[in-house]
Design a protein around this motif. Structure first.
Motif, PDB file in Angstrom:
ATOM      1  N   SER A 135      51.376  56.625  57.138  1.00  0.00           N
ATOM      2  CA  SER A 135      51.817  55.288  56.729  1.00  0.00           C
ATOM      3  C   SER A 135      52.700  54.673  57.789  1.00  0.00           C
ATOM      4  CB  SER A 135      52.563  55.333  55.385  1.00  0.00           C
ATOM      5  OG  SER A 135      53.853  55.879  55.532  1.00  0.00           O
ATOM      6  N   THR A 171      47.347  53.087  66.266  1.00  0.00           N
ATOM      7  CA  THR A 171      46.965  54.107  65.278  1.00  0.00           C
ATOM      8  C   THR A 171      45.493  53.969  64.886  1.00  0.00           C
ATOM      9  OG1 THR A 171      49.233  54.088  64.434  1.00  0.00           O
ATOM     10  CG2 THR A 171      47.561  55.142  63.052  1.00  0.00           C
ATOM     11  N   LEU A 172      45.039  52.732  64.706  1.00  0.00           N
ATOM     12  CA  LEU A 172      43.634  52.534  64.330  1.00  0.00           C
ATOM     13  C   LEU A 172      42.695  53.133  65.379  1.00  0.00           C
ATOM     14  CD1 LEU A 172      43.673  48.860  62.956  1.00  0.00           C
ATOM     15  CD2 LEU A 172      43.800  51.009  61.663  1.00  0.00           C
ATOM     16  N   LEU A 220      42.396  56.894  64.928  1.00  0.00           N
ATOM     17  CA  LEU A 220      41.873  57.439  63.674  1.00  0.00           C
ATOM     18  C   LEU A 220      40.486  58.083  63.773  1.00  0.00           C
ATOM     19  CD1 LEU A 220      43.049  54.978  60.863  1.00  0.00           C
ATOM     20  CD2 LEU A 220      43.581  57.411  61.086  1.00  0.00           C
ATOM     21  N   PHE A 228      45.319  55.904  56.085  1.00  0.00           N
ATOM     22  CA  PHE A 228      46.402  55.220  56.787  1.00  0.00           C
ATOM     23  C   PHE A 228      46.821  53.994  55.976  1.00  0.00           C
ATOM     24  CE2 PHE A 228      47.500  52.376  60.640  1.00  0.00           C
ATOM     25  CZ  PHE A 228      48.845  52.725  60.572  1.00  0.00           C
ATOM     26  N   VAL A 280      39.122  47.688  61.972  1.00  0.00           N
ATOM     27  CA  VAL A 280      38.804  48.674  60.930  1.00  0.00           C
ATOM     28  C   VAL A 280      37.295  48.693  60.668  1.00  0.00           C
ATOM     29  CG1 VAL A 280      39.032  49.189  58.457  1.00  0.00           C
ATOM     30  CG2 VAL A 280      41.065  48.650  59.824  1.00  0.00           C
ATOM     31  N   ASN A 309      39.373  54.862  55.274  1.00  0.00           N
ATOM     32  CA  ASN A 309      40.524  55.591  55.814  1.00  0.00           C
ATOM     33  C   ASN A 309      41.719  54.703  56.136  1.00  0.00           C
ATOM     34  OD1 ASN A 309      37.831  57.044  57.021  1.00  0.00           O
ATOM     35  ND2 ASN A 309      39.359  58.539  56.336  1.00  0.00           N
ATOM     36  N   VAL A 310      41.604  53.413  55.817  1.00  0.00           N
ATOM     37  CA  VAL A 310      42.714  52.490  56.052  1.00  0.00           C
ATOM     38  C   VAL A 310      42.879  51.608  54.816  1.00  0.00           C
ATOM     39  CG1 VAL A 310      43.651  50.635  57.492  1.00  0.00           C
ATOM     40  CG2 VAL A 310      42.269  52.448  58.545  1.00  0.00           C
TER      41      VAL A 310
END
Length: 788
Positions: free
Chosen positions: A236, A250-251, A254, A266, A292, A300-301
Motif C-alpha cells: 500500500s 511501483t506499477l 508489479l 497494491f 494498470v 493486482n491494483v
C-alpha cells in the motif's frame, strides 16, 4: 477532522503591551524586535499557529490539526491554542473554533493588518509559523515585513529544508530565522543542513520529529477479512495523489512481483491533491489507470479514491504487509505518510529522503533509489519470501519511531513554548481517562499473563503470583471507585489464582506456566517477597467494604493459612508487604493476632534500621534497590496500627531520605535497576521501572493522608507525571491508546513491551491520585469519564 462551521474572520481584539525576552542570535544576526511596555502575564499563555488548517486539504493542515489536538489533550491547563488559517485566493472554509484569525496569503495588505491584530491581542504569548515556502511564495516581501513587525516571540517550523542553497535562498532563510526566537525541524539531517549550509546557530534549532499515531496493533488477518481482502498480500501507499508520489515506479515493478506471488494487491489510497486537480484535473490518475490496463494489473491494483477517516486509514495500514514510499522529490525532508506507516507496524520500502534514511537502518526497512522499479521489485519480493525479516523490520521500525508519537511531539512543543515564553510555573499534565482495556486483554480465565510483546499478551510467558496479587489490589481499588460490576469477575479470577498458588505447607509458589503447571523456577528462586505480596493483596481485599461476603470469608481463611509462616520471614520487603496486608486486615477486623504480627515484623525492621542507618544514610540496608518506598510506608502503617512513635519516627526519617534520593527539580528519578544505589556510591542514571514509581505514589498517598502536608501531594503529582512524559527522555511511559504501560525507561529509549507488572503499576498509580483531583486545582483530568 472536525468540520463544525464557525466563521471567525471578524474577531474582537484587546490592546496588547508587553516586553519580549531578548533574542539570542549568532554573530551573523542583528535583533530587530521592538520593545514595548510590560503588561501582567496571563495565567494560561495563548499560542497562535499560523498555518493551513482543516478543512483545507494539505499535509501541513493535517499535521497542525493532529499537533494541536494532542497538545490540548495533554496540556489544556497550560496553554490555549489558536490558529490563524492561511487561505489561498478564492478559498473560503468553515473552521472549528480553534481558528481565531484568517489570512488570504495572496493578499498584499493582509500581512500588515495581521501583524497589528497579533500585536494588539493581549492573549497571544507566542506565534508559531508552520512554514513551507509555497504557502507564501507570492508574497515573500510582505511575509518578511510581517515577521519584522511582530512584537511577540516567534517560532518557525520548517517543513522543508533544502540542501546546497543558492545565496538568495540562504539569505531568505537567514532573514526568517533572524526574526524568530526558535526554529523547529523534523529530522537531524535538516538540523545539520541549517547549521552547515545556512550558518544558523545550533542553539536556536530544535529537532522535533513528525508525530505519529499510537495504534492498538490489531490482528492483520481479522482486518483483511473486515475489508474483504482475505488471502491477499497487501502493498500500500497513501496520501494526496500527485506526480511527485511516483506511483508508476511501483506499477512498473508489479509484473515481476506477481510472478512470484499473484496474491499481491497494491492499494493506492487517497484522492488527488486539490491543487493538482484544480490545475490539471485527473490527468495523473488517468495516466496510472492506463498503465494498470496496459500491464494487465487489473486484479493486482486497487485505487481507493477518497479521503479516509483517520481510524479507517490506520486500519488499512495495520493490514498492510509492505508499505511503499516511492516519492521522487529529492528535496522532501519528511513525510507524514511514511511516519504513519512505520507506526502501524508496516515493513517499509522507501526512496532515500532524509526522514527515511534516519529511520530505516539497522534492519528496520529497505532504501531503494529514486524511480528505480527494478530495485523496488527486488525489495518487495525479498520481504514477501522472508517472514522473519519482515517481522524484524516491523519490530525495529516500531522501536525507532516510538519516540515520535504525537504525545511525545506534544511534550517537546510544550517545553519549547515554556522556554520561549520564559514560563516558570511547571507544566500541568492532564490525566488520561482510566482505561482497563489492556488489563482485560492480559487476563485469561486462569489469571493475568506475565508479559507482552508490544501490546500483544505472550501466553508462553505464563503467570505469576506477583502480578495477580497486584492486579487484585488494583481492581479492588477500581471497584471501590466505580462500582463497576464487571470488576467482580476480574477480582474473582485474581483471587482464585492466589489461592491456587498456596501449597500444602502454607507457602505460596510464584511461577505458573500457560498450562497451569508450577515451573521449576519456584524451587530456585527466593519467594519470600511473593508471599508478602500475596498477604498484602489478601489483606487489601478483606478490607474492602462492598465485596461479596463469601469472597471476603474465603480470603480471611486463606490469609489465616498464609500467616502461619510469617514468623519465619526476614526478607526486608517481604516483611513490609506483609505489614501492609496485616494493616488493612486489622483496620477492617481489629484483632490482637494481627497487631502482634505487625509488631514482630516492624521490630525486625527497626533493628535493621538501627544497624545500617547513619547521618546521611537513614535507611534499613546499605543499599537502595527496588520497591524501596514500601519500607517507610510499612513502618508508618505499623505506627498507625500500634501507636508506636518509634515506628512513625523511622517511617518519616527513612521516607525523607528516600525522597531526597529520588526527586529533583525535574521530577522523580527512581533507583536504577541496572545498578542499585549503594551507600557512598551513586546509582546508574537509567533503568527506571514503573513499579518503583507506583510504590512511591502509594507511599506518598499514605503520608499525605496521615499528615495532610501538601508537599507529599505535590510529589505524588510529579511522580505520576513520569508516566505522562516528565522524565529524562520527555517521553510517555503510559500508552493511552492501549491502556497499557511500557515496561521501562532506559537511557536512550523506552522498552515498548506492555507487560502485567508495568500496566498494573500505572493503574495503581492512576487510581491512587484519582481521589485528590477534585481537591487540587493543579491536578485536573482532560476527561472526567472512564474508559473500560
Amino acid at each position: 477532522m472536525n468540520n463544525t462551521s464557525y466563521n471567525t474572520k471578524n474577531t474582537g481584539l484587546i490592546l496588547f503591551e508587553r516586553q519580549n525576552i531578548s533574542n539570542i542570535f549568532s554573530n551573523h544576526y542583528t535583533p530587530v524586535k521592538k520593545v514595548v511596555p510590560v503588561q501582567e502575564k496571563k495565567t494560561i499563555p495563548e499560542v497562535l499557529f499560523i498555518t493551513s488548517y482543516p478543512p483545507r486539504e494539505c499535509g501541513i493542515a493535517t499535521y497542525t490539526s493532529d499537533l494541536i489536538n494532542t497538545i490540548q489533550e495533554k496540556f489544556c491547563q497550560s496553554f490555549s491554542l489558536k490558529v490563524c488559517a492561511l487561505e489561498a485566493e478564492n478559498e473560503i472554509y468553515d473552521y472549528n473554533n480553534d481558528v481565531k484569525y484568517v489570512i488570504e496569503s495572496t493578499n498584499k495588505e493582509a500581512y500588515s493588518e495581521l501583524a497589528d491584530k497579533i500585536n494588539n491581542d493581549a492573549l497571544i504569548e507566542v506565534v508559531l509559523i508552520e512554514h513551507e515556502f509555497g504557502l507564501f511564495i507570492e508574497r515573500e516581501q510582505e511575509f518578511n515585513t510581517f515577521l519584522a513587525e511582530l512584537r511577540k516571540p516567534i517560532i518557525v517550523a520548517f517543513h522543508t529544508v533544502l540542501p546546497h542553497p543558492s545565496e538568495d535562498l540562504k539569505a531568505k532563510v537567514k532573514y526568517i530565522v533572524n526574526n524568530c526566537r526558535e526554529v523547529i525541524v523534523m529530522t537531524n539531517q535538516s538540523a545539520r543542513i541549517l547549521a552547515n549550509d545556512y550558518e544558523i546557530a545550533a542553539h536556536k534549532i530544535a529537532v522535533i520529529p513528525h508525530g505519529t499515531h499510537l495504534v492498538p496493533h490489531l490482528d492483520k488477518n481479522e482486518l483483511k477479512e473486515k475489508y474483504d481482502l482475505s488471502g491477499r498480500k497487501i502493498l500500500s501507499t497513501f496520501g494526496l495523489l500527485s506526480e511527485g508520489k511516483s506511483i508508476e515506479t511501483t506499477l512498473d515493478a508489479l509484473p515481476e512481483i506477481i510472478k512470484t506471488d499473484d496474491s499481491v494487491l497494491f492499494l493506492v489510497i487517497g484522492k488527488t491533491h486539490p491543487t493538482v486537480k484544480k490545475e490539471q484535473g485527473e490527468k495523473y490518475r488517468d495516466l496510472l489507470l492506463d498503465k494498470v490496463n496496459s500491464l494487465g494489473l487489473q486484479n493486482n491494483v486497487l485505487f481507493i479514491n477518497k479521503y479516509l477517516p483517520l481510524p479507517e486509514l490506520l486500519e488499512y495500514l495495520q493490514l498492510t504487509d509492505i508499505y511503499v514510499f516511492s516519492s521522487k522529490d529529492r528535496n522532501q525532508a519528511v513525510s507524514g505518510t511514511f511516519s504513519y506507516a512505520v507506526s502501524c507496524g508496516c515493513p517499509i520500502i522507501s526512496t532515500p529522503i532524509p526522514h527515511a534514511r534516519e529511520v530505516l537502518n539497522d534492519d528496520s526497512g529497505i532504501i531503494v533509489d529514486f524511480e528505480n522499479s527494478a530495485q523496488l521489485g527486488e525489495a518487495v519480493t525479498r520481504l514477501l519470501n522472508n517472514n522473519e525479516l519482515s517481522a524484524d523490520m516491523r519490530s525495529n521500525g516500531l522501536h525507532k519511531i516510538a519516540s515520535s508519537a504525537w504525545e511525545n511531539t506534544a511534550v517537546a512543543h510544550a517545553l519549547l513554548f515554556y522556554k520561549t515564553i520564559g514560563q516558570i510555573t511547571p507544566l500541568q499534565y492532564n490525566l488520561p481517562a482510566i482505561n482497563l482495556n489492556h488489563i482485560k486483554q492480559l487476563t485469561t480465565e486462569v489469571g493475568m499473563i506475565q508479559f507482552s510483546k508490544m501490546n500483544r499478551p505472550d501466553i508462553d510467558s505464563g503467570y505469576t503470583l506477583d502480578d495477580n496479587a497486584r492486579a487484585l489490589i488494583a481492581i479492588c481499588m477500581h471497584y471501590e471507585l466505580t462500582g463497576d460490576e464487571a470488576d467482580l469477575k476480574l477480582i474473582a479470577t485474581y483471587y482464585d489464582f492466589i489461592a491456587y498458588c498456596l501449597d500444602n505447607d502454607g507457602y505460596f509458589l510464584n511461577y505458573v506456566d500457560k498450562h497451569k503447571n508450577f515451573t521449576s523456577q519456584n524451587y530456585s528462586t527466593n519467594l519470600a517477597d511473593s508471599n508478602g505480596r500475596a498477604i498484602w493483596a489478601l489483606g487489601y481485599l478483606i478490607a474492602q467494604p462492598n465485596l461479596p461476603v463469601a469472597l471476603t470469608e474465603q480470603a480471611i481463611e486463606l490469609m489465616s493459612a498464609a500467616l502461619l509462616k510469617v514468623n519465619k520471614m526476614y526478607s526486608t520487603r517481604a516483611m513490609a508487604f506483609t505489614i501492609k496486608g496485616l494493616y488493612y486486615y486489622n483496620k477492617k477486623y481489629p484483632n490482637t493476632e494481627s497487631v502482634v504480627l505487625i509488631k514482630t515484623l516492624a521490630n525486625r525492621l527497626v533493628q535493621m534500621y538501627k544497624h545500617e542507618s547513619s547521618n546521611g544514610w537513614e535507611w534499613f540496608e546499605s543499599y537502595l534497590t527496588y520497591a524501596n518506598s514500601a519500607l517507610p510506608e510499612a513502618m508508618l502503617m505499623a505506627g498507625l496500627a500500634t501507636e508506636n512513635t518509634l515506628y512513625r519516627d523511622i517511617a518519616f526519617e527513612s521516607m525523607d531520605f528516600l525522597l531526597s534520593n529520588t526527586f529533583n527539580e525535574n521530577g522523580i528519578k527512581v533507583i536504577s535497576n541496572k545498578s542499585w544505589m549503594h551507600k557512598g556510591k551513586e546509582s546508574a542514571h537509567f533503568g527506571e521501572q514503573p513499579i518503583d514509581v507506583a510504590y512511591t505514589i502509594l507511599a506518598l498517598n499514605l503520608f499525605y493522608e496521615t499528615t495532610k502536608k501538601p508537599g507529599y501531594l505535590t510529589k505524588m503529582e510529579l511522580a505520576f507525571n513520569w508516566f505522562l512524559g516528565q522524565n529524562h527522555l520527555n517521553q510517555i511511559v503510559y500508552n493511552p491508546c492501549t491502556g497499557g504501560c511500557y515496561d521501562g525507561l532506559e537511557e536512550l529509549h523506552i522498552n515498548l513491551n506492555q507487560g502485567a507488572e508495568s500496566t498494573i503499576s500505572y493503574l495503581l498509580s492512576r487510581l491512587t491520585v484519582e481521589p485528590h483531583l477534585t481537591r487540587q486545582p493543579n491536578m485536573q483530568k482532560a476527561k472526567r469519564g472512564f474508559s473500560n
